[in-house]
Scaffold this motif. Structure first.
Motif, PDB file in Angstrom:
ATOM      1  N   GLY A  52       0.810  -1.215   0.000  1.00  0.00           N
ATOM      2  CA  GLY A  52       0.000   0.000   0.000  1.00  0.00           C
ATOM      3  C   GLY A  52       0.840   1.260   0.000  1.00  0.00           C
ATOM      4  N   GLY A  55       2.833   1.506  -3.280  1.00  0.00           N
ATOM      5  CA  GLY A  55       1.909   1.823  -4.364  1.00  0.00           C
ATOM      6  C   GLY A  55       1.427   3.261  -4.303  1.00  0.00           C
ATOM      7  N   GLU A  56       1.132   3.726  -3.102  1.00  0.00           N
ATOM      8  CA  GLU A  56       0.693   5.114  -2.937  1.00  0.00           C
ATOM      9  C   GLU A  56       1.784   6.081  -3.381  1.00  0.00           C
ATOM     10  OE1 GLU A  56      -0.334   7.950   0.811  1.00  0.00           O
ATOM     11  OE2 GLU A  56      -1.293   5.972   0.811  1.00  0.00           O
ATOM     12  N   ASP A  61      -1.831   1.127  -7.849  1.00  0.00           N
ATOM     13  CA  ASP A  61      -2.600   0.334  -6.888  1.00  0.00           C
ATOM     14  C   ASP A  61      -1.964  -1.053  -6.708  1.00  0.00           C
ATOM     15  OD1 ASP A  61      -4.452  -0.800  -5.216  1.00  0.00           O
ATOM     16  OD2 ASP A  61      -6.087  -0.797  -6.674  1.00  0.00           O
ATOM     17  N   ASN A  64      -4.091  -3.829  -4.471  1.00  0.00           N
ATOM     18  CA  ASN A  64      -5.048  -4.685  -5.170  1.00  0.00           C
ATOM     19  C   ASN A  64      -4.464  -5.377  -6.398  1.00  0.00           C
ATOM     20  OD1 ASN A  64      -7.376  -4.204  -3.482  1.00  0.00           O
ATOM     21  ND2 ASN A  64      -7.343  -2.125  -4.298  1.00  0.00           N
TER      22      ASN A  64
END
Length: 184
Positions: A52, A55-56, A61, A64
């Motif tokens: 997370g 990815g952020e 993303d 997921n």
């Protein structure tokens, strides 16, 4: 110091491939490094690293769609650099900071035998999967890759520093993979 840090980053990436390669051109070298980044990240992410947050930061993303790392070598390399530069947990150093000696080791770091250098980068990235196990192959493979990259970049392995900076054989992990069992 900058060349030594590049060698340290590459030793982690390169040590996670299952074969040895010879560099015959810049393209082959870059391709291999990118493929190695994927393997490095897969190993690191399996150790509970945060898809997370990465990815952020990269605006992808990954939480997921973790398969994006495997499908996109450039994204994998960017994520590997991000992981190198950012701490796993607040209050802990990043692999970059641990390698270059940014920050002052705490009393707990000193008692846990964590000193700035390659060994502490292994502790941050792999914890007790590599560290605090004595003189094990998984640790020595990373060290040998570091020495190889120092030689490859004409820095020379004599610049690697003393053994206690290279190893994490006796370092207590920052993030143990499991809590010790309570004694009765």
């Amino acid at each position: 110091m900058q060349m030594k840090e590049v060698a340290a980053f590459l030793c982690h990436v390169g040590s996670k491939t299952s074969y040895i390669y010879r560099i015959s051109s810049t393209h082959v070298e870059l391709h291999q490094i990118l493929k190695s980044s994927i393997t490095f990240l897969e190993m690191s992410f399996s150790q509970n690293y945060n898809y997370g947050a990465i990815g952020e930061a990269l605006k992808v993303d990954l939480l997921n769609h973790p398969e994006y790392i495997e499908q996109n070598a450039i994204l994998a390399f960017q994520a590997a650099i991000w992981q190198w530069m950012n701490p796993v947990k607040k209050g802990q150093p990043s692999a970059h900071d641990a390698f270059v000696g940014n920050g002052k080791p705490t009393k707990n770091d000193t008692l846990s035998k964590r000193v700035p250098g390659l060994g502490t980068t292994m502790n941050i990235l792999y914890g007790d999967n590599v560290c605090n196990q004595g003189d094990v192959d998984s640790m020595n493979i990373i060290i040998s890759h570091y020495l190889y990259y120092l030689d490859l970049m004409d820095v020379g392995r004599e610049e690697a520093g003393p053994h206690e900076l290279l190893t994490c054989a006796e370092q207590k992990p920052f993030n143990p993979s499991s809590a010790p069992a309570a004694s009765s």
